[in-house]
Scaffold this motif. Structure first.
Motif, short mmCIF file in Angstrom:
data_model
loop_
_atom_site.label_atom_id
_atom_site.label_comp_id
_atom_site.label_asym_id
_atom_site.label_seq_id
_atom_site.Cartn_x
_atom_site.Cartn_y
_atom_site.Cartn_z
N GLU A 1 32.69 72.65 19.89
CA GLU A 1 32.63 72.35 21.33
C GLU A 1 32.20 70.91 21.57
N PHE A 2 31.30 70.40 20.75
CA PHE A 2 30.92 68.99 20.87
C PHE A 2 32.10 68.09 20.55
N GLY A 3 32.81 68.40 19.46
CA GLY A 3 33.98 67.60 19.09
C GLY A 3 35.05 67.61 20.16
N SER A 4 35.28 68.76 20.77
CA SER A 4 36.29 68.85 21.83
C SER A 4 35.88 68.04 23.05
N TRP A 5 34.60 68.08 23.40
CA TRP A 5 34.13 67.29 24.55
C TRP A 5 34.32 65.80 24.27
N MET A 6 33.98 65.36 23.07
CA MET A 6 34.15 63.95 22.73
C MET A 6 35.62 63.56 22.81
N LYS A 7 36.51 64.39 22.30
CA LYS A 7 37.93 64.07 22.35
C LYS A 7 38.42 63.98 23.79
N ASP A 8 38.03 64.93 24.62
CA ASP A 8 38.47 64.93 26.02
C ASP A 8 38.00 63.66 26.72
N ARG A 9 36.78 63.26 26.51
CA ARG A 9 36.25 62.06 27.16
C ARG A 9 36.89 60.79 26.59
N LEU A 10 37.14 60.76 25.30
CA LEU A 10 37.82 59.61 24.71
C LEU A 10 39.26 59.52 25.21
N ASP A 11 39.95 60.66 25.27
CA ASP A 11 41.32 60.66 25.79
C ASP A 11 41.37 60.15 27.22
N ALA A 12 40.35 60.50 28.00
CA ALA A 12 40.31 60.11 29.41
C ALA A 12 39.81 58.68 29.60
N GLY A 13 39.32 58.06 28.53
CA GLY A 13 38.74 56.73 28.68
C GLY A 13 37.48 56.74 29.52
N ASP A 14 36.75 57.84 29.51
CA ASP A 14 35.55 58.01 30.34
C ASP A 14 34.34 57.43 29.61
N ARG A 15 34.24 56.13 29.61
CA ARG A 15 33.17 55.48 28.86
C ARG A 15 31.79 55.79 29.44
N GLU A 16 31.72 55.94 30.75
CA GLU A 16 30.43 56.23 31.36
C GLU A 16 29.86 57.54 30.83
N ALA A 17 30.71 58.57 30.75
CA ALA A 17 30.26 59.85 30.21
C ALA A 17 29.95 59.75 28.72
N LEU A 18 30.77 59.04 27.98
CA LEU A 18 30.54 58.90 26.54
C LEU A 18 29.21 58.22 26.25
N LEU A 19 28.90 57.18 27.01
CA LEU A 19 27.65 56.48 26.78
C LEU A 19 26.44 57.33 27.13
N ASP A 20 26.66 58.36 27.96
CA ASP A 20 25.59 59.29 28.34
C ASP A 20 25.78 60.64 27.67
N TYR A 21 26.46 60.64 26.50
CA TYR A 21 26.79 61.89 25.82
C TYR A 21 25.56 62.74 25.54
N ARG A 22 24.44 62.08 25.33
CA ARG A 22 23.22 62.80 24.93
C ARG A 22 22.82 63.82 26.00
N LYS A 23 23.09 63.49 27.27
CA LYS A 23 22.78 64.39 28.37
C LYS A 23 23.96 65.28 28.74
N LEU A 24 25.18 64.78 28.56
CA LEU A 24 26.35 65.45 29.12
C LEU A 24 27.12 66.31 28.13
N ALA A 25 27.13 65.95 26.87
CA ALA A 25 27.94 66.69 25.89
C ALA A 25 27.25 67.98 25.48
N PRO A 26 28.00 69.04 25.25
CA PRO A 26 27.39 70.30 24.80
C PRO A 26 26.83 70.15 23.39
N HIS A 27 25.62 70.66 23.18
CA HIS A 27 24.99 70.70 21.87
C HIS A 27 24.82 69.31 21.25
N ALA A 28 24.62 68.30 22.08
CA ALA A 28 24.58 66.93 21.57
C ALA A 28 23.44 66.74 20.58
N GLU A 29 22.24 67.17 20.94
CA GLU A 29 21.10 66.94 20.05
C GLU A 29 21.17 67.80 18.80
#
Length: 262
Positions: free
Chosen positions: A189-217
């Motif tokens: 699920e973490f890998g899928s979230w990263m791919k979706d955000r990278l595909d979308a070019g959503d740099r703001e979300a990627l830079l805040d992945y620690r709060k936004l991505a599932p199971h980040a820590e």
């Protein structure tokens, strides 16, 4: 005319990637053949961290660092005798200083396994000069994107910029499971979230992945293995598009994704 190269994020997994068959290993064996040949390579590895700012390696003949223990003797005996790239390292230091980084230099730093393991597969002849740039201990994803952006000009100068880490990296979850163990949901699920955000070019979300991505820590108890992704993303340029070149899992817990930014 010099070809502008993409920047790459490579998941280097366990050191045994160099000797144990897997989909990721087979992919890296082919990857070097599909890219324009670089005049030099600059690697930002998860295994070289410096404090206060980045540093570059100036060694003309960098040693192969076996920065691990408990692995087969075959792996400890491996050498990757690529020449160094001190001119490229000095150019990188200049670019980083111009971007406001306090940049150090190491005359003796060799190639850690985050550099030589994937390079031994991509460029097995070890005939392309290689230098390293460190990641910054305690630096944020945003700081590492800025670091990468400072290095973007190197891509137009024939230098392949590689961020080498791992898309997921929680070795506390390793239980001697087989290499082909299926990934649990907290990894996939973490890998899928990263791919979706990278595909979308959503740099703001990627830079805040620690709060936004599932199971980040859980996937990154510490951040050093994901920070090279942000270096590669920054080096791709402001309008860079992310392309996932490879995806697989090893030991259930290591997502072995490879991304190109161009």
């Amino acid at each position: 005319m010099t070809t502008t190269l993409p920047s790459l994020f490579v998941s280097h997994g366990a050191p045994t990637l160099a000797i144990v068959d897997s989909p990721a290993r087979r992919f890296l064996l082919e990857l070097g053949r599909t890219l324009p040949r670089p005049k030099a390579i600059l690697v930002a590895s998860a295994h070289w961290e410096t404090r206060g700012g980045p540093a570059v390696s100036l060694a003309a003949k960098p040693e192969t660092i076996h920065d691990f223990g408990g692995f087969p003797a075959e792996l400890h005996a491996m050498q990757y005798p690529a020449p160094g790239a001190p001119d490229v390292a000095r150019r990188a230091a200049q670019l980083l200083s111009q971007a406001g980084f306090s940049t150090g230099e190491s005359a003796t730093r060799g190639l850690d396994h985050g550099a030589w393991v994937p390079l031994s597969l991509m460029y097995p002849d070890a005939d392309i000069p290689v230098a390293q740039v460190s990641i910054v201990h305690g630096g944020s994803p945003g700081a590492h994107e800025t670091l990468g952006a400072a290095l973007a000009a190197l891509r137009e100068e024939g230098v392949l910029v590689i961020g080498s880490g791992s898309l997921t990296h929680n070795l506390y979850e390793f239980r001697s499971q087989p290499i082909d163990t299926a990934a649990p949901a907290w990894v996939s699920e973490f890998g899928s979230w990263m791919k979706d955000r990278l595909d979308a070019g959503d740099r703001e979300a990627l830079l805040d992945y620690r709060k936004l991505a599932p199971h980040a820590e859980r996937n990154h108890p510490s951040e050093e293995h994901l920070l090279p992704l942000f270096v590669a993303m920054g080096a791709g340029g402001e309008s860079a598009r992310a392309e996932r070149l490879h995806a697989s899992f090893e030991y259930g817990i290591l997502a072995m994704d490879v991304y190109a930014f161009s």
